[in-house]
Design an enzyme around this catalytic site. Structure first.
Site, PDB file in Angstrom:
ATOM      1  N   ASP A   7      19.268   4.861   0.360  1.00 29.09           N
ATOM      2  CA  ASP A   7      18.104   5.034   1.318  1.00 29.09           C
ATOM      3  C   ASP A   7      16.683   5.353   0.462  1.00 29.09           C
ATOM      4  OD1 ASP A   7      17.068   5.556   4.177  1.00 29.09           O
ATOM      5  OD2 ASP A   7      16.331   7.254   3.343  1.00 29.09           O
ATOM      6  N   THR A   8      15.929   4.665   0.814  1.00 26.73           N
ATOM      7  CA  THR A   8      14.234   4.588   0.252  1.00 26.73           C
ATOM      8  C   THR A   8      13.312   5.340   1.170  1.00 26.73           C
ATOM      9  OG1 THR A   8      14.896   2.676  -1.106  1.00 26.73           O
ATOM     10  CG2 THR A   8      12.512   3.046  -0.687  1.00 26.73           C
TER      11      THR A   8
END
Length: 209
Positions: A89-90
């Site tokens: 996840d960014t």
């Protein structure tokens, strides 16, 4: 289960990727890792909601972990053979605020106006489930975006590139011309930090090319 150190092919992947991101697929291909993308259904309700009072850095770790757990549950439900499973996840963090994927043009304009001429952080958390254990690493990169005027922001939004990307920009695309400097991982800003990912894969006894 065959050894993960044996040669793999797309029909015999070394790992599953619990992400629909084309950038993450490209980066795994860059590493020479055969993988299979799992089309894991998104949970109902708001996309990756942040808990009340949750620090931004904790938020990105949790969402990556939850993606990995959902992916492993989906693998089991589909009766797929066990393999290491990777999720990530960014998020873009500016002054403690999480700038996720823009909801539309106005939201993208608002985000880019905030990032213009300022430094922000890009946190990408990577979670790996292998041999019934969960491993995690986080890449933190500082990014400085040059000052943008309203016309530049509007043209960039017209390109369609901001949508579906944390912080409303993609460093690997047109927005590369906006980035004055970075300190950290370029591939982390893209969505999958290869240094940290390789370290996790070695923990799972996956021999990299």
């Amino acid at each position: 289960m065959p050894s993960d150190s044996h040669p793999a092919s797309p029909s015999d992947p070394r790992l599953y990727l619990a992400s629909a991101s084309p950038r993450r697929r490209e980066l795994l291909n860059q590493m020479g890792l055969a993988h299979r993308v799992l089309e894991v259904p998104a949970p109902p309700g708001e996309d990756e909601p942040r808990h009340a009072g949750e620090p931004a850095a904790d938020y990105v770790r949790r969402t990556a972990r939850e993606k990995a757990v959902r992916g492993e549950r989906y693998r089991q439900e589909q009766g797929l053979p066990p393999r290491p499973l990777l999720a990530a996840d960014t998020t873009v963090i500016l002054n403690g605020d999480v700038l996720g994927k823009p909801l539309g043009r106005d939201d993208a304009i608002r985000m880019l106006a905030r990032l213009s001429g300022a430094c922000h952080e890009v946190h990408t958390a990577v979670a790996l489930i292998a041999h019934d254990r969960l491993h995690e690493k986080v890449s933190v990169t500082t990014v400085r975006m040059r000052a943008l005027d309203a016309d530049e922001i509007a043209r960039y939004c017209d390109s369609g590139e901001p949508y579906g990307k944390a912080g409303a920009y993609g460093i690997q695309g047109l927005a590369a011309a906006f980035i004055e400097r970075i300190e950290g991982s370029y591939t982390g800003v893209m969505g999958l930090p290869l240094f940290e990912t390789a370290a996790l894969l070695r923990r799972a006894d996956i021999i990299l090319p």
